[in-house]
Design an enzyme around this catalytic site. Structure first.
Site, PDB file in Angstrom:
ATOM      1  N   HIS A 206       0.832  -1.209   0.000  1.00 27.21           N
ATOM      2  CA  HIS A 206       0.000   0.000   0.000  1.00 27.21           C
ATOM      3  C   HIS A 206       0.865   1.256   0.000  1.00 27.21           C
ATOM      4  O   HIS A 206       2.108   1.197   0.128  1.00 27.21           O
ATOM      5  CB  HIS A 206      -0.952   0.000   1.211  1.00 27.21           C
ATOM      6  CG  HIS A 206      -0.275   0.031   2.539  1.00 27.21           C
ATOM      7  ND1 HIS A 206       0.260   1.171   3.090  1.00 27.21           N
ATOM      8  CD2 HIS A 206      -0.052  -0.966   3.455  1.00 27.21           C
ATOM      9  CE1 HIS A 206       0.764   0.900   4.276  1.00 27.21           C
ATOM     10  NE2 HIS A 206       0.600  -0.393   4.526  1.00 27.21           N
ATOM     11  N   CYS A 222       3.183  -4.906   6.657  1.00 24.11           N
ATOM     12  CA  CYS A 222       2.780  -4.503   5.309  1.00 24.11           C
ATOM     13  C   CYS A 222       3.953  -3.888   4.563  1.00 24.11           C
ATOM     14  O   CYS A 222       4.906  -3.395   5.168  1.00 24.11           O
ATOM     15  CB  CYS A 222       1.617  -3.519   5.367  1.00 24.11           C
ATOM     16  SG  CYS A 222       0.049  -4.290   5.848  1.00 24.11           S
TER      17      CYS A 222
END
Length: 246
Positions: A206, A222
């Site tokens: 992301h 992440c």
């Protein structure tokens, strides 16, 4: 008679002194002040072969009784605007040049279109074929949140919402940081402009609103890119893309 002799002698002395003075000035001209009042005085010390030098004095302005250098005021630079969300100023942070997107030599057996993430070196490679790859700088999991594996992109989202896992909410609360149960997508959202979800895991590739963290190990697992980079990658990657994290 004696008075006449003394007067004649005095006049002779005066004329002799003037003549000697004239001889002196023929051999060496007197000091001449520059007519330019903005320049310092100039010493002209010889014949025509000596060229005077004029030194430029800095322009000074008087401020509160003290002399200070003149301050040149420039118009403020135009604030860059985000291309992915016009009207919102771009947040700029320092980033090392090696973490900017670039085409690099990359030998691999993986098929073109595969994403390979090298967490140790903080790089994401999009395999292009022909021994080439498009490389992006990334932020990765902080100590204790490292992981590796193979997944596929199961979903893509633009300006994704963020629902912090209960474990994260508990960890941050213990530090005195209280996370929202849910946050709508937008520039303040820590998931940034785009997200690509990996299989059924809680991990994602992301964006981020903290671009200065690229190249560091700061996330909860992440993989994060600058917003402008994740938008570029998002357009190149499809649902079902193979992602290898090493």
């Amino acid at each position: 008679m004696m008075k006449s002799v003394l007067l004649a002698a005095a006049l002779l002395g005066v004329f002799s002194t003037a003549a000697l003075g004239d001889d002196r000035y023929v051999s060496r001209p007197p000091v001449v002040l520059s007519p330019d009042l903005a320049a310092p005085w100039i010493m002209q010390l010889g014949g025509g072969n000596v060229r005077p030098v004029v030194y430029q004095r800095p322009v000074m302005v008087q401020q509160r009784g003290l002399f200070a250098p003149r301050v040149v005021r420039r118009a403020p630079a135009a604030q860059p605007v985000s291309a992915i969300n016009p009207g919102i100023p771009v947040v700029r942070g320092r980033i090392e040049p090696q973490f900017l997107p670039q085409m690099v030599e990359y030998q691999t057996k993986e098929a073109p279109g595969t994403v390979v993430i090298d967490t140790n070196n903080r790089f994401l490679y999009l395999v292009m074929g022909g021994g080439k790859a498009r490389r992006y700088g990334v932020g990765v999991g902080k100590p204790g949140f490292e992981w590796a594996g193979v997944h596929k992109v199961s979903r893509k989202a633009e300006w994704p919402d963020w629902t912090p896992p209960s474990e994260m909410i508990g960890r941050e609360a213990a530090k005195g940081h209280y996370l929202p149960a849910r946050m709508d997508g937008g520039p303040e959202n820590p998931l940034g402009a785009r997200a690509m979800y990996l299989g059924s895991t809680l991990y994602r590739i992301h964006g981020t609103n903290a671009p200065w963290t690229i190249g560091s190990a700061v996330s909860s697992g992440c993989i994060r890119l600058r917003n402008e980079d994740v938008v570029d990658l998002y357009e190149r990657v499809k649902v079902g893309t193979r992602v290898i994290v090493i």
